[in-house]
Scaffold this motif. Sequence first.
Motif, PDB file in Angstrom:
ATOM      1  N   VAL A   1      -3.749  10.193  76.768  1.00  0.00           N
ATOM      2  CA  VAL A   1      -4.230   9.892  75.418  1.00  0.00           C
ATOM      3  C   VAL A   1      -5.625   9.294  75.538  1.00  0.00           C
ATOM      4  N   ASP A   2      -6.586   9.947  74.910  1.00  0.00           N
ATOM      5  CA  ASP A   2      -7.986   9.541  75.068  1.00  0.00           C
ATOM      6  C   ASP A   2      -8.402   8.419  74.133  1.00  0.00           C
ATOM      7  N   GLY A   3      -7.802   8.343  72.942  1.00  0.00           N
ATOM      8  CA  GLY A   3      -8.279   7.298  72.059  1.00  0.00           C
ATOM      9  C   GLY A   3      -7.695   7.337  70.670  1.00  0.00           C
ATOM     10  N   LEU A   4      -8.436   6.719  69.745  1.00  0.00           N
ATOM     11  CA  LEU A   4      -7.948   6.370  68.418  1.00  0.00           C
ATOM     12  C   LEU A   4      -8.931   6.802  67.344  1.00  0.00           C
ATOM     13  N   LEU A   5      -8.406   7.205  66.196  1.00  0.00           N
ATOM     14  CA  LEU A   5      -9.179   7.391  64.967  1.00  0.00           C
ATOM     15  C   LEU A   5      -8.583   6.443  63.941  1.00  0.00           C
ATOM     16  N   ALA A   6      -9.407   5.493  63.407  1.00  0.00           N
ATOM     17  CA  ALA A   6      -8.842   4.493  62.510  1.00  0.00           C
ATOM     18  C   ALA A   6      -9.922   3.810  61.688  1.00  0.00           C
ATOM     19  N   THR A   7      -9.479   3.079  60.680  1.00  0.00           N
ATOM     20  CA  THR A   7     -10.340   2.182  59.924  1.00  0.00           C
ATOM     21  C   THR A   7     -10.463   0.860  60.679  1.00  0.00           C
ATOM     22  N   ALA A   8     -11.377   0.003  60.202  1.00  0.00           N
ATOM     23  CA  ALA A   8     -11.703  -1.215  60.953  1.00  0.00           C
ATOM     24  C   ALA A   8     -10.515  -2.150  61.096  1.00  0.00           C
ATOM     25  N   ASP A   9      -9.671  -2.250  60.063  1.00  0.00           N
ATOM     26  CA  ASP A   9      -8.549  -3.188  60.143  1.00  0.00           C
ATOM     27  C   ASP A   9      -7.605  -2.829  61.286  1.00  0.00           C
ATOM     28  N   VAL A  10      -7.264  -1.548  61.387  1.00  0.00           N
ATOM     29  CA  VAL A  10      -6.358  -1.099  62.447  1.00  0.00           C
ATOM     30  C   VAL A  10      -7.050  -1.162  63.806  1.00  0.00           C
ATOM     31  N   ALA A  11      -8.283  -0.670  63.874  1.00  0.00           N
ATOM     32  CA  ALA A  11      -9.002  -0.657  65.147  1.00  0.00           C
ATOM     33  C   ALA A  11      -9.173  -2.066  65.696  1.00  0.00           C
ATOM     34  N   GLU A  12      -9.467  -3.028  64.834  1.00  0.00           N
ATOM     35  CA  GLU A  12      -9.711  -4.386  65.321  1.00  0.00           C
ATOM     36  C   GLU A  12      -8.416  -5.104  65.682  1.00  0.00           C
ATOM     37  N   ASP A  13      -7.308  -4.794  65.001  1.00  0.00           N
ATOM     38  CA  ASP A  13      -6.014  -5.311  65.455  1.00  0.00           C
ATOM     39  C   ASP A  13      -5.730  -4.826  66.875  1.00  0.00           C
ATOM     40  N   LEU A  14      -5.898  -3.531  67.106  1.00  0.00           N
ATOM     41  CA  LEU A  14      -5.627  -2.963  68.426  1.00  0.00           C
ATOM     42  C   LEU A  14      -6.618  -3.479  69.470  1.00  0.00           C
ATOM     43  N   LEU A  15      -7.860  -3.693  69.053  1.00  0.00           N
ATOM     44  CA  LEU A  15      -8.857  -4.280  69.940  1.00  0.00           C
ATOM     45  C   LEU A  15      -8.403  -5.652  70.417  1.00  0.00           C
ATOM     46  N   ALA A  59      -5.566  -2.909  73.343  1.00  0.00           N
ATOM     47  CA  ALA A  59      -5.110  -1.517  73.433  1.00  0.00           C
ATOM     48  C   ALA A  59      -6.243  -0.502  73.435  1.00  0.00           C
ATOM     49  N   LEU A  60      -7.496  -0.941  73.282  1.00  0.00           N
ATOM     50  CA  LEU A  60      -8.608   0.011  73.192  1.00  0.00           C
ATOM     51  C   LEU A  60      -9.491   0.019  74.434  1.00  0.00           C
ATOM     52  N   GLU A  61      -9.072  -0.648  75.477  1.00  0.00           N
ATOM     53  CA  GLU A  61      -9.877  -0.666  76.695  1.00  0.00           C
ATOM     54  C   GLU A  61      -9.946   0.734  77.303  1.00  0.00           C
ATOM     55  N   GLY A  62     -11.169   1.194  77.548  1.00  0.00           N
ATOM     56  CA  GLY A  62     -11.362   2.503  78.164  1.00  0.00           C
ATOM     57  C   GLY A  62     -11.006   3.672  77.259  1.00  0.00           C
ATOM     58  N   LYS A  63     -10.925   3.434  75.942  1.00  0.00           N
ATOM     59  CA  LYS A  63     -10.538   4.483  75.009  1.00  0.00           C
ATOM     60  C   LYS A  63     -11.723   4.959  74.168  1.00  0.00           C
ATOM     61  N   VAL A  64     -11.688   6.222  73.792  1.00  0.00           N
ATOM     62  CA  VAL A  64     -12.589   6.750  72.771  1.00  0.00           C
ATOM     63  C   VAL A  64     -12.141   6.187  71.430  1.00  0.00           C
ATOM     64  N   VAL A  65     -13.097   5.799  70.585  1.00  0.00           N
ATOM     65  CA  VAL A  65     -12.759   5.347  69.234  1.00  0.00           C
ATOM     66  C   VAL A  65     -13.629   6.096  68.228  1.00  0.00           C
ATOM     67  N   ILE A  66     -12.970   6.786  67.302  1.00  0.00           N
ATOM     68  CA  ILE A  66     -13.638   7.470  66.195  1.00  0.00           C
ATOM     69  C   ILE A  66     -13.356   6.664  64.936  1.00  0.00           C
ATOM     70  N   ALA A  67     -14.410   6.239  64.260  1.00  0.00           N
ATOM     71  CA  ALA A  67     -14.289   5.376  63.084  1.00  0.00           C
ATOM     72  C   ALA A  67     -14.110   6.203  61.826  1.00  0.00           C
ATOM     73  N   SER A  68     -13.155   5.835  60.986  1.00  0.00           N
ATOM     74  CA  SER A  68     -12.923   6.530  59.719  1.00  0.00           C
ATOM     75  C   SER A  68     -13.869   5.977  58.662  1.00  0.00           C
ATOM     76  N   MET A  69     -14.601   6.857  57.984  1.00  0.00           N
ATOM     77  CA  MET A  69     -15.694   6.436  57.115  1.00  0.00           C
ATOM     78  C   MET A  69     -15.364   6.482  55.630  1.00  0.00           C
ATOM     79  N   ASN A  70     -14.923   7.625  55.105  1.00  0.00           N
ATOM     80  CA  ASN A  70     -14.734   7.719  53.650  1.00  0.00           C
ATOM     81  C   ASN A  70     -13.252   7.660  53.291  1.00  0.00           C
ATOM     82  N   ARG A  71     -12.851   6.523  52.745  1.00  0.00           N
ATOM     83  CA  ARG A  71     -11.464   6.313  52.331  1.00  0.00           C
ATOM     84  C   ARG A  71     -11.367   5.972  50.850  1.00  0.00           C
ATOM     85  N   GLY A  72     -12.448   6.256  50.096  1.00  0.00           N
ATOM     86  CA  GLY A  72     -12.459   5.895  48.685  1.00  0.00           C
ATOM     87  C   GLY A  72     -11.633   6.812  47.802  1.00  0.00           C
TER      88      GLY A  72
END
Length: 290
Positions: free
Chosen positions: A79-93, A97-110
């Motif tokens: 598993v290479d990484g995560l796609l998430a919004t800041a709340d989820v990504a920062e909890d995992l950070l 859980a995000l060490e050495g992982k690719v992280v793709i940030a989710s931008m438009n959730r409106g």
Amino acid sequence: MARSYAEVTELRARRPEVVAQALARRARRPLLGDDGRLMIVAADHPARGALAARGRADAMASRTELLDRLQAALARPGVDGLLATADVAEDLLLLGALEGKVVIASMNRGGLAGASFELDDRMTGYDVPGIVEAGFDGGKMLLRVALDDPGTAATLQACGRAVTELNRARRAALLEPFWSSRREGRVVNDLSPAAVVRSVHVAQGLGASSAHTWLKLPVVDQMERVMDATTLPTLLLGGDPVAAPEETYAAWSTALALPAVRGLVVGRALLFPPDDDVAAAVDTAVSLVR
């Protein structure tokens, strides 16, 4: 790093600067490894108010349960990484859980699920400076094109601007296009091959450069025809499948054999499998990607 969810909350309350410190220290890796493939776990649906999975309307209502499942998935080999919004990504950070992982940030959730303004999908999540400051690898945008909804124009403009900025920042711009319409008050995506091809052409034309642009596409009939519409590297989305897992995996496997397809971005299908065995579901998906 936090050792419990209670400690995550305590850090957020008393020492919010720890988030920036953890981002600065986080071990990073290139977007693509030696095999040129990507297996990404997605967890950005809750930010649009979409909490359902596998027929359970409130499947993702519990943040701690979702984090349990995400940590189990991210820990699996391949598993290479995560796609998430800041709340989820920062909890995992904060949980390490995000060490050495690719992280793709989710931008438009409106474009909140079921809203009258759902197709005016504004940038309410990450922006490009935030992605760069966090040291993340790219930004993902949902792009639903509905010819009968004026919100589409604003979404196209916002996504085009973000694609340009991500390309200039040398970060991946991951576009997830759909040709959509409203039926009985609900937004419905047209998953016919012709509609997906049309959405691909609109999406890949956005921005002042496509050098760092990727696509995220559904697995539909005639995927060879769909992939003939683009030269951009593409990841397949898992969605919320209703078919048996074996049928879903077979469709993924066939599509993954196409040259431009580089991997999977899957959330609910793996985090909430029918037998509730997250590790086994993720391992099967990894075996298809690699």
